[in-house]
Scaffold this motif. Sequence first.
Motif, PDB file in Angstrom:
ATOM      1  N   LEU A  23       0.840  -1.195   0.000  1.00  0.00           N
ATOM      2  CA  LEU A  23       0.000   0.000   0.000  1.00  0.00           C
ATOM      3  C   LEU A  23       0.875   1.246   0.000  1.00  0.00           C
ATOM      4  O   LEU A  23       0.640   2.189  -0.761  1.00  0.00           O
ATOM      5  N   ALA A  24       1.914   1.253   0.831  1.00  0.00           N
ATOM      6  CA  ALA A  24       2.835   2.391   0.870  1.00  0.00           C
ATOM      7  C   ALA A  24       3.552   2.552  -0.466  1.00  0.00           C
ATOM      8  O   ALA A  24       3.725   3.680  -0.951  1.00  0.00           O
ATOM      9  N   GLU A  25       3.964   1.453  -1.075  1.00  0.00           N
ATOM     10  CA  GLU A  25       4.608   1.530  -2.391  1.00  0.00           C
ATOM     11  C   GLU A  25       3.670   2.176  -3.396  1.00  0.00           C
ATOM     12  O   GLU A  25       4.053   3.103  -4.127  1.00  0.00           O
ATOM     13  N   GLY A  26       2.433   1.702  -3.439  1.00  0.00           N
ATOM     14  CA  GLY A  26       1.459   2.248  -4.379  1.00  0.00           C
ATOM     15  C   GLY A  26       1.153   3.717  -4.136  1.00  0.00           C
ATOM     16  O   GLY A  26       1.100   4.517  -5.075  1.00  0.00           O
ATOM     17  N   LEU A  27       0.973   4.078  -2.875  1.00  0.00           N
ATOM     18  CA  LEU A  27       0.675   5.476  -2.551  1.00  0.00           C
ATOM     19  C   LEU A  27       1.865   6.391  -2.822  1.00  0.00           C
ATOM     20  O   LEU A  27       1.686   7.504  -3.333  1.00  0.00           O
ATOM     21  N   LEU A  28       3.057   5.953  -2.480  1.00  0.00           N
ATOM     22  CA  LEU A  28       4.235   6.766  -2.773  1.00  0.00           C
ATOM     23  C   LEU A  28       4.384   6.970  -4.282  1.00  0.00           C
ATOM     24  O   LEU A  28       4.627   8.091  -4.740  1.00  0.00           O
ATOM     25  N   ARG A  29       4.245   5.921  -5.048  1.00  0.00           N
ATOM     26  CA  ARG A  29       4.344   6.056  -6.505  1.00  0.00           C
ATOM     27  C   ARG A  29       3.294   7.028  -7.031  1.00  0.00           C
ATOM     28  O   ARG A  29       3.579   7.867  -7.888  1.00  0.00           O
ATOM     29  N   HIS A  30       2.068   6.896  -6.525  1.00  0.00           N
ATOM     30  CA  HIS A  30       0.967   7.763  -6.958  1.00  0.00           C
ATOM     31  C   HIS A  30       1.270   9.230  -6.661  1.00  0.00           C
ATOM     32  O   HIS A  30       1.155  10.093  -7.538  1.00  0.00           O
ATOM     33  N   HIS A  31       1.659   9.519  -5.430  1.00  0.00           N
ATOM     34  CA  HIS A  31       1.919  10.909  -5.042  1.00  0.00           C
ATOM     35  C   HIS A  31       3.192  11.458  -5.695  1.00  0.00           C
ATOM     36  O   HIS A  31       3.254  12.645  -6.026  1.00  0.00           O
ATOM     37  N   LEU A  32       4.184  10.605  -5.903  1.00  0.00           N
ATOM     38  CA  LEU A  32       5.400  11.041  -6.606  1.00  0.00           C
ATOM     39  C   LEU A  32       5.068  11.409  -8.054  1.00  0.00           C
ATOM     40  O   LEU A  32       5.555  12.422  -8.572  1.00  0.00           O
ATOM     41  N   ALA A  33       4.255  10.598  -8.704  1.00  0.00           N
ATOM     42  CA  ALA A  33       3.862  10.887 -10.086  1.00  0.00           C
ATOM     43  C   ALA A  33       3.075  12.195 -10.149  1.00  0.00           C
ATOM     44  O   ALA A  33       3.308  13.022 -11.046  1.00  0.00           O
ATOM     45  N   ALA A  34       2.158  12.398  -9.208  1.00  0.00           N
ATOM     46  CA  ALA A  34       1.365  13.628  -9.193  1.00  0.00           C
ATOM     47  C   ALA A  34       2.246  14.859  -8.994  1.00  0.00           C
ATOM     48  O   ALA A  34       1.951  15.934  -9.518  1.00  0.00           O
ATOM     49  N   ALA A  35       3.334  14.699  -8.241  1.00  0.00           N
ATOM     50  CA  ALA A  35       4.259  15.805  -7.990  1.00  0.00           C
ATOM     51  C   ALA A  35       5.361  15.889  -9.058  1.00  0.00           C
ATOM     52  O   ALA A  35       6.288  16.680  -8.929  1.00  0.00           O
ATOM     53  N   ARG A  36       5.244  15.056 -10.072  1.00  0.00           N
ATOM     54  CA  ARG A  36       6.224  14.996 -11.155  1.00  0.00           C
ATOM     55  C   ARG A  36       7.628  14.656 -10.641  1.00  0.00           C
ATOM     56  O   ARG A  36       8.631  15.183 -11.127  1.00  0.00           O
ATOM     57  N   LEU A  37       7.678  13.765  -9.662  1.00  0.00           N
ATOM     58  CA  LEU A  37       8.956  13.312  -9.110  1.00  0.00           C
ATOM     59  C   LEU A  37       9.186  11.822  -9.343  1.00  0.00           C
ATOM     60  O   LEU A  37      10.177  11.273  -8.878  1.00  0.00           O
ATOM     61  N   GLY A  38       8.273  11.172 -10.038  1.00  0.00           N
ATOM     62  CA  GLY A  38       8.386   9.744 -10.262  1.00  0.00           C
ATOM     63  C   GLY A  38       9.669   9.328 -10.946  1.00  0.00           C
ATOM     64  O   GLY A  38      10.184   8.236 -10.708  1.00  0.00           O
ATOM     65  N   HIS A  39      10.225  10.192 -11.759  1.00  0.00           N
ATOM     66  CA  HIS A  39      11.470   9.897 -12.471  1.00  0.00           C
ATOM     67  C   HIS A  39      12.693  10.060 -11.574  1.00  0.00           C
ATOM     68  O   HIS A  39      13.769   9.603 -11.910  1.00  0.00           O
ATOM     69  N   ARG A  40      12.530  10.700 -10.426  1.00  0.00           N
ATOM     70  CA  ARG A  40      13.667  10.970  -9.540  1.00  0.00           C
ATOM     71  C   ARG A  40      13.726  10.039  -8.340  1.00  0.00           C
ATOM     72  O   ARG A  40      14.752   9.975  -7.668  1.00  0.00           O
ATOM     73  N   VAL A  41      12.622   9.369  -8.041  1.00  0.00           N
ATOM     74  CA  VAL A  41      12.560   8.524  -6.858  1.00  0.00           C
ATOM     75  C   VAL A  41      11.992   7.165  -7.253  1.00  0.00           C
ATOM     76  O   VAL A  41      10.905   7.080  -7.822  1.00  0.00           O
TER      77      VAL A  41
END
Length: 160
Positions: A16-34
Motif C-alpha cells: 500500500l505504501a509503495e502504491g501510494l508513494l508512486r501515486h503521489h510522486l507521479a502527481a508531484a512529477r517526481l516519479g522519475h527521480r525517486v
Amino acid sequence: MRILVVCLGNICRSPLAEGLLRHHLAAARLGHRVEVDSAGTGGWHAGEPPDRRTIANAAGHGLDITALRARQLRDADYHEFQWLLCADRANLAEVRGRAPVDAPARSALLLEWAGLGQGAEIPDPYTGGPEAFEHVWSLVDRAAQAIVQRLADRTRAIDA
C-alpha cells in the motif's frame, strides 16, 4: 533516490505504501527521480499479490495495486536502496539485525521518517476488519504525502 518500504509479509502495509508513494510522486512529477519498491521480512507470500482486503481498500480510494507482487527482503536491498522504511518497530529491528556489515542503506520507521511522530508505527491490519485497513490507508496516505513534500523540497533546493 531509491526507497524500499518494509513490513512483515509484504501483502498489506508495504505494498500500500509503495502504491501510494508512486501515486503521489507521479502527481508531484517526481516519479522519475525517486524509485520505490516494497518487501517483507518474511517470505511466506513471495510472488503473491497484496491481500485482497488491501487491494479492495486501495481500489475504494481509486488506487490500483493489483500488479504488485510480494517479495522477501534480500541482502542486495541494503546496497540498492538508500532508505529502508519500516512499518513498525519489529520490522525495523529485523531490518537492522539482518543488515550486512558493509551496507550503506539507512533504515527508519516510515511514519517517523515522514515526520508524523517519534516512534509512530503502522499497525498490521491483517487480523482486523475493514476499519483496520481504512486506518492503515489513512496513516500511509498522510505519510506518503509528507514524504513527497519532503522530497519535493529537497529537489527544489538541489535544482536551485
